[in-house]
Design an enzyme around this catalytic site. Sequence first.
Site, mmCIF file in Angstrom:
data_model
loop_
_atom_site.group_PDB
_atom_site.id
_atom_site.type_symbol
_atom_site.label_atom_id
_atom_site.label_comp_id
_atom_site.label_asym_id
_atom_site.label_seq_id
_atom_site.Cartn_x
_atom_site.Cartn_y
_atom_site.Cartn_z
ATOM 1 N N HIS A 80 0.841 -1.205 0.000
ATOM 2 C CA HIS A 80 0.000 0.000 0.000
ATOM 3 C C HIS A 80 0.876 1.255 0.000
ATOM 4 C CE1 HIS A 80 -3.125 -2.668 2.175
ATOM 5 N NE2 HIS A 80 -3.646 -2.387 0.999
ATOM 6 N N SER A 115 -2.963 -7.835 2.863
ATOM 7 C CA SER A 115 -3.194 -7.675 4.301
ATOM 8 C C SER A 115 -3.649 -8.998 4.919
ATOM 9 C CB SER A 115 -4.265 -6.614 4.549
ATOM 10 O OG SER A 115 -3.858 -5.371 4.040
ATOM 11 N N ARG A 159 -1.561 -6.207 -8.468
ATOM 12 C CA ARG A 159 -0.455 -7.115 -8.144
ATOM 13 C C ARG A 159 -0.226 -8.144 -9.241
ATOM 14 N NH1 ARG A 159 -3.129 -8.241 -2.428
ATOM 15 N NH2 ARG A 159 -4.824 -8.260 -3.918
ATOM 16 N N LYS A 173 -17.868 -6.631 7.619
ATOM 17 C CA LYS A 173 -16.569 -7.273 7.883
ATOM 18 C C LYS A 173 -15.956 -6.687 9.137
ATOM 19 C CE LYS A 173 -13.107 -7.875 4.652
ATOM 20 N NZ LYS A 173 -12.616 -7.661 3.264
#
Length: 159
Positions: A17, A127, A90, A41
């Site tokens: 990040h 993460s 990514r 969440k």
Amino acid sequence: MRRAVCPGSYDPPTNGHLDILERAAAVFDEVVVAVLINKNKRGLFSVEERMEMLGEAVAHVPNVRIDSWYGLLVDFCRQNDIQAIVKGLRAVSDFDYELQMAQMNQQLTGVETLFMPTKPLNSFLSSSLVKEVATYGGDVAHLLPDNVHQRLRKRLAEN
Ligand code: PNS
């Protein structure tokens, strides 16, 4: 004023990040880091903690500010006069879903999404993987800003 948003959960922020935020800040006049609140969440860190960690990690970049948002990202962009959403990619596996969101957001309000390839060094980094590895005692120190690593260790010890 060219302003971009880097939205995400940031639970917690990683070196991946940070790399995208620093590079986006070199391209735009201002970069707003938006911690998106997902009521469904429960994160490891509260939204306030994530914002604090981000603030500490980007303290050396003057044109980055931290905010949070509950709702549609396009509404946040409209309210903050943001012309572009910057997302790190990514691998091709990220592209499918990111493309759908970019097209939907573009159609909703005309806001553009720009994809920034991550450094290859960060292409496996997420993460959730960091949390999983750290939970079982793996070393993640090199994957996180120092302040985030300290907080993660503390949180896992508390749990
Ligand atoms: O870090 P994440 O969890 O991959 O980030 C995903 C996020 C929060 C950027 C994305 O889910 C999002 O933009 N949520 C805001 C709600 C919204 O605008 N949904 C419609 C997307 S087209």
